[in-house]
Design a protein around this motif. Structure first.
Motif, short mmCIF file in Angstrom:
data_model
loop_
_atom_site.label_atom_id
_atom_site.label_comp_id
_atom_site.label_asym_id
_atom_site.label_seq_id
_atom_site.Cartn_x
_atom_site.Cartn_y
_atom_site.Cartn_z
N ARG A 274 0.80 -1.22 0.00
CA ARG A 274 0.00 0.00 0.00
C ARG A 274 0.84 1.28 0.00
N GLU B 8 -3.23 -9.47 3.16
CA GLU B 8 -4.37 -8.81 3.76
C GLU B 8 -4.25 -7.28 3.78
N GLU B 9 -3.04 -6.80 4.01
CA GLU B 9 -2.84 -5.35 4.15
C GLU B 9 -2.51 -4.69 2.81
N GLU B 10 -2.59 -5.45 1.73
CA GLU B 10 -2.12 -4.92 0.44
C GLU B 10 -3.25 -4.61 -0.53
#
Ligand SMILES: *[C@@H]1O[C@H](CO)[C@@H](O)[C@H](O)[C@H]1NC(C)=O
Ligand SMILES: *[C@@H]1O[C@H](CO)[C@@H](O)[C@H](O)[C@H]1NC(C)=O
Length: 165
Positions: A65, A93-95
């Motif tokens: 991100r 998950e955080e991307e």
């Protein structure tokens, strides 16, 4: 006899607990499943004349991100119904992840549409009442045909885009 079965139950419970602990620690497994069409009417969306493309290649790409660094780039080829399956077994998950179109097997249908060649997808657990579905379904993607089919005027009229006569 009763004692033996109690022990068996105790062992079964223990095994179940241990295996659920083990699976909680495992990286997530996802299958990204989508469909690729030929837009035979050159309209930029799916119509009843759209045709599934076999042998098209879609690609799942995930990026950090903040840095934009590519962390995953995985292709998937479509079957005779136009479906591809891309398996993911690492955590993104955080991307930011999206599916884009790489190539079409159809010479007459390989133009990419600006608004229809990529689809965002979230690779995070969305467990509904404890049941985790590991399939993720991005929007369908499409290549545009070089020359619209003769039946398209009728289709567009049905959709209210053009007058019938
Ligand atoms: C999703 O599942 C993975 C692996 O089971 C876990 O590490 C992660 O914390 C989970 N994320 C959420 C938001 O529940
Ligand atoms: C994105 O990259 C930065 C710098 O390398 C790193 O610190 C961060 O943890 C990364 N984010 C994720 C979600 O991996």
């Amino acid at each position: 006899m009763a004692k033996a079965s109690l022990i068996m139950i105790a062992i079964a419970v223990l095994v179940t607990c241990l295996s659920s602990l083990a699976s909680a620690a495992e990286p997530p497994h996802y299958t990204v499943q989508g469909q690729v069409y030929c837009d035979t009417c050159r309209v930029g969306f799916q119509t009843r004349l759209s045709e599934a493309i076999e042998g098209a290649v879609a690609r799942l790409t995930c990026r950090n991100r903040t840095t934009g660094e590519v962390t995953l780039s995985e292709p998937g080829q479509t079957d005779e119904s136009g479906y591809y399956n891309i398996h993911v077994d690492s955590n993104h998950e955080e991307e930011i992840c999206e599916v884009t179109l790489d190539s079409s097997e159809r010479e007459d249908c390989n133009e990419v549409l600006p608004d229809w060649y990529k689809a965002r997808i979230l690779l995070a657990n969305n467990s509904i009442s404890g049941v985790t579905d590991n399939y993720r379904y991005p929007n369908t993607l499409g290549f545009m045909i070089k020359k619209a089919l003769p039946g398209c005027a009728q289709v567009l009229a049905e959709l209210g885009f053009l007058p019938l006569n």
